[in-house]
Design a protein around this motif. Structure first.
Motif, PDB file in Angstrom:
ATOM      1  N   PRO A 331      45.225  51.131  43.373  1.00 50.53           N
ATOM      2  CA  PRO A 331      46.253  50.521  42.287  1.00 50.53           C
ATOM      3  C   PRO A 331      46.505  48.974  42.280  1.00 50.53           C
ATOM      4  N   MET A 332      46.611  48.386  43.578  1.00 52.45           N
ATOM      5  CA  MET A 332      46.999  47.070  43.598  1.00 52.45           C
ATOM      6  C   MET A 332      45.877  46.159  43.236  1.00 52.45           C
ATOM      7  N   PHE A 333      44.505  46.691  43.345  1.00 53.18           N
ATOM      8  CA  PHE A 333      43.508  45.852  43.199  1.00 53.18           C
ATOM      9  C   PHE A 333      43.467  45.564  41.742  1.00 53.18           C
ATOM     10  N   ALA A 334      43.640  46.435  40.830  1.00 58.55           N
ATOM     11  CA  ALA A 334      43.740  46.279  39.447  1.00 58.55           C
ATOM     12  C   ALA A 334      44.888  45.530  38.909  1.00 58.55           C
ATOM     13  N   ASP A 335      45.991  45.211  39.598  1.00 58.88           N
ATOM     14  CA  ASP A 335      46.976  44.451  39.349  1.00 58.88           C
ATOM     15  C   ASP A 335      46.721  42.890  39.741  1.00 58.88           C
ATOM     16  N   ILE A 336      45.990  42.684  40.930  1.00 54.58           N
ATOM     17  CA  ILE A 336      45.759  41.530  41.186  1.00 54.58           C
ATOM     18  C   ILE A 336      44.651  40.891  40.471  1.00 54.58           C
ATOM     19  N   ARG A 337      43.775  41.659  40.236  1.00 57.66           N
ATOM     20  CA  ARG A 337      42.665  41.186  39.434  1.00 57.66           C
ATOM     21  C   ARG A 337      42.816  40.775  38.120  1.00 57.66           C
ATOM     22  N   ASN A 338      43.663  41.403  37.533  1.00 57.76           N
ATOM     23  CA  ASN A 338      44.500  41.162  36.103  1.00 57.76           C
ATOM     24  C   ASN A 338      45.060  39.899  36.365  1.00 57.76           C
ATOM     25  N   THR A 339      45.944  39.847  37.436  1.00 56.26           N
ATOM     26  CA  THR A 339      46.626  38.637  37.565  1.00 56.26           C
ATOM     27  C   THR A 339      45.788  37.305  37.584  1.00 56.26           C
ATOM     28  N   LEU A 340      44.699  37.355  38.260  1.00 55.34           N
ATOM     29  CA  LEU A 340      43.833  36.195  38.542  1.00 55.34           C
ATOM     30  C   LEU A 340      42.847  35.855  37.254  1.00 55.34           C
ATOM     31  N   TYR A 341      43.020  36.796  36.568  1.00 58.51           N
ATOM     32  CA  TYR A 341      41.967  36.676  35.161  1.00 58.51           C
ATOM     33  C   TYR A 341      42.070  35.725  34.184  1.00 58.51           C
ATOM     34  N   ASP A 342      43.513  35.241  34.012  1.00 53.58           N
ATOM     35  CA  ASP A 342      43.950  34.217  33.298  1.00 53.58           C
ATOM     36  C   ASP A 342      43.484  32.739  33.821  1.00 53.58           C
ATOM     37  N   LEU A 343      43.275  32.661  35.155  1.00 53.63           N
ATOM     38  CA  LEU A 343      42.964  31.236  35.645  1.00 53.63           C
ATOM     39  C   LEU A 343      41.538  30.964  35.461  1.00 53.63           C
TER      40      LEU A 343
END
Lengths: 393, 125
Positions: A331-343
C-alpha cells in the motif's frame, strides 16, 4: 516535570490514557492490545480516573459505544488490534463521517488467515481509506507521545476526526522500553477540557446526527471530510510544536533521517524504522550515503513533505508490512511512487514486502535493501520492482 | 451564499443553517449533515419518488378518514373532520390509502398517465 521510566508500549499507552482521563472507554480485549484495556480497567477500579468503562461484547460494539458517547458529548476512546479492528470496520467509517474525535490505539497485528497473532500492518491498512487519521509510532515513547497529541488533533475544531494511534504488536507493545513520561498536571493542561461543539445531550440546542444522506448530499459531506483531513496536516504540525514545549520532543508529519545528502533512502513505518536507521548509520561509516524516511502520519498522506524530503535521492525502497494482492506491491509503495512521479527526475522506486505475520526484519535484510539500492543507483537498472524480505524463496 | 474561503478551515461549524437545500455547496452545508432545526423533513420534498398517485373520488368518499389514519407519511390532509386533499409534495404513492378505503374512493393512477392528461389539456388550451 519529566520522569524516565521503563515501560512496555502497552503500559505506556495505558499510562497516557490515565493522564488523559477520558469520560468513556469502551473496549474488548484482543491480543496484543489486551494489556492496554486490562491496565486501564485497573485504573478505573482503583478510582485513579473518572472514566466510565464499558465492557462491551465485541469490537463492533466497542466503537459503537464510543460513537454513542462521543455523539453525546463525551471524550471517548477504545483500543483494538487485528480481527478486532476488522470487526470494527463499518463503524469506524461512521465515526469518521460523524466527525467524532475518538482516539483509539491500534496494536498492529496480522489479519487472519491463516490465523496469527504477531505484528504486521494489514489491520491498519484495511482502514486506510476510512477517513480516520492514522499516526504511527516507532517505539513506546512515540506511542505515549502520539496518544497525548492525538486528543488535541482529533478535537481541534478544524479537524474533528477519529485518530488511530498505531504501534507494532509485541515488538513495541510487549517489549520493555525506556521512555520519558510527563507529569499528570502538565498532560491534563495540554489536553485541556473537551468542549464538544454539537452533541446530542445539549438540551438547549436540539440536534439530529447521523441522518440519511441521499445522492444529493452524501458527495458533499465526503468532500467535507477531505477538507478536514487537509486541515489535519496543519493541525498535527501545530500540536507537534506545542507538544515540544512540554516534552522537548517535536513531531511533524514525517521524520527525515540523514536524507539531506542521501543517495539512497528507505521509507518505512513504525518500529522497523529504528532498525533501518541503525543500518543507515553503519553504511554511512562505510561511505554509503544512506537515509531513512519514516512517515509518522500515514492518513492524511504527507505528500508535499515526502516529495521535498526525497527529491534529491537517486533510489528509494519502500518497505511495506502489508500485502495488497494487487501484484503491484504494498500500500505505501503506491503512495510513495505516486508522490515522486511529478518530480520527473527519474528516482528509482522499488518495493519490499517484509515482516508479515511477525517475521523478523533483521539487520542483514535492511543491509541487503541498501545494497540493492546502491546497485540500482550505479547501473540505473531495476530488475524486480517488488521483492520479499526474509521470505524463503 | 458565502464563497469558500480556504483560510477558514472551520467551515460548517456553527452554521446552524435553518434549512439545508440541495443547491448548497459542500462548504455551505452543516458539518457531517447535522440537522439543527426540528421538523425540517417538511422542506425535503419526496413526492418525485412516486410512480403512482392516489386520486380522490369526491362522489364516493364518505369521509371516514381511514386514509388519513393509515397514511404512513401524513400526506392525507383533512380539515374539520373531512377529507380535504393529498399532499403530493410528500406522498410517495405507497397506495395504502387506496387499499384501506372501504368505498374505493381512491384510485391509484400511474404518474405517466397523469402527465399524458396534462399534455392533452395543454394542447387543448
Amino acid at each position: 516535570m519529566k520522569t524516565k521510566v521503563a515501560l512496555t508500549g502497552n503500559e505506556a499507552v495505558a499510562q497516557a490514557m490515565k493522564q488523559i482521563n477520558p469520560d468513556v472507554v469502551a473496549a474488548y480485549p484482543i491480543t496484543p492490545q489486551t494489556e492496554i484495556v486490562q491496565i486501564f480497567s485497573s485504573f478505573v477500579a482503583n478510582g485513579e480516573v473518572d472514566t466510565e468503562f464499558v465492557a462491551v461484547e465485541s469490537e463492533h460494539s466497542a466503537m459503537s459505544a464510543a460513537i454513542g458517547a462521543a455523539a453525546g458529548g463525551a471524550r471517548a476512546m477504545t483500543a483494538t488490534s487485528s480481527q478486532g479492528l476488522a470487526l470494527m470496520f463499518e463503524v469506524v467509517y461512521i465515526a469518521a463521517s460523524l466527525r467524532l474525535p475518538i482516539v483509539f490505539p491500534v496494536v498492529n497485528r496480522a489479519l487472519s488467515g491463516p490465523i496469527n497473532i504477531h505484528c504486521d500492518h494489514s489491520d491498519a491498512m484495511g482502514l486506510r481509506d476510512s477517513g480516520v487519521i492514522q499516526l504511527f509510532s516507532e517505539n513506546a515513547q512515540e506511542a505515549y507521545d502520539n496518544m497525548i497529541q492525538a486528543v488535541r488533533i482529533a478535537e481541534h475544531p478544524d479537524v474533528r476526526l477519529p485518530v488511530m494511534v498505531n504501534m507494532d504488536g509485541f515488538i513495541t507493545s510487549h517489549a520493555m522500553d525506556v521512555l520519558e513520561v510527563i507529569d499528570d498536571e502538565t498532560v491534563k493542561n495540554f489536553v485541556g477540557t473537551y468542549v464538544p461543539e454539537d452533541y446530542l445531550l445539549d438540551a438547549q440546542n436540539p440536534i439530529s446526527m447521523g441522518n440519511f444522506d441521499m445522492y444529493d448530499f452524501y458527495f458533499e459531506h465526503k468532500r467535507q471530510q477531505v477538507e478536514a483531513m487537509k486541515a489535519a496536516k496543519e493541525v498535527i504540525k501545530e500540536v507537534g510544536k506545542e507538544f515540544a514545549k512540554i516534552s522537548g520532543r517535536e513531531y511533524g508529519l514525517i521524520e527525515s533521517y540523514k536524507l539531506d545528502d542521501a543517495d539512497v533512502a528507505l521509507v518505512v513505518l513504525n518500529s522497523a524504522a529504528g532498525t533501518a536507521k541503525g543500518v543507515a548509520d553503519e553504511l554511512r561509516a562505510k561511505g554509503i550515503k544512506a537515509g531513512v524516511l519514516k512517515p509518522r502520519v500515514y492518513r492524511p498522506f504527507p505528500q508535499e513533505e515526502i516529495r521535498e524530503a526525497l527529491k534529491g535521492v537517486k533510489a528509494v525502497a519502500v518497505l511495506d508490512r502489508a500485502e495488497t494482492f494487487s501484484t503491484c506491491g504494498g500500500p505505501m509503495f503506491a503512495d510513495i511512487r505516486n508522490t515522486l512521479y511529478d518530480l520527473k527526475n527519474d528516482i528509482k522506486v522499488v518495493n519490499y514486502i517484509y515482516g508479515l505475520g511477525g517475521r523478523d526484519l533483521r539487520l542483514e535484510h535492511v543491509q541487503q535493501v541498501f545494497e540493492d539500492l546502491e546497485n540500482i543507483r550505479k547501473t540505473g537498472r531495476v530488475d524486480e520492482t517488488v521483492k520479499y524480505l526474509g521470505l524463503r524463496e | 451564499m458565502t464563497p469558500y474561503n480556504p483560510f477558514n478551515r472551520n467551515f460548517g461549524s456553527g452554521t446552524r443553517t435553518k434549512a439545508v437545500r440541495p443547491d448548497m455547496k459542500w462548504h455551505e452545508l452543516t458539518r457531517a449533515g447535522n440537522i439543527y432545526e426540528p421538523g425540517n423533513a417538511n422542506t425535503y420534498e419526496t413526492g418525485d419518488w412516486r410512480s403512482i398517485r392516489p386520486v380522490w373520488n369526491k362522489e364516493r368518499c364518505i369521509h371516514c378518514l381511514f386514509c388519513w389514519r393509515y397514511c404512513p407519511d401524513a400526506s392525507v390532509i383533512a380539515k374539520d373532520g373531512k377529507f380535504e386533499t393529498f399532499d403530493y409534495k410528500h406522498c410517495k404513492g405507497c397506495g395504502i390509502c387506496a387499499k384501506v378505503c372501504p368505498v374505493n374512493a381512491i384510485d391509484m393512477v400511474p404518474e405517466d398517465e397523469i402527465e399524458k392528461v396534462k399534455e392533452a389539456n395543454k394542447d387543448e388550451n
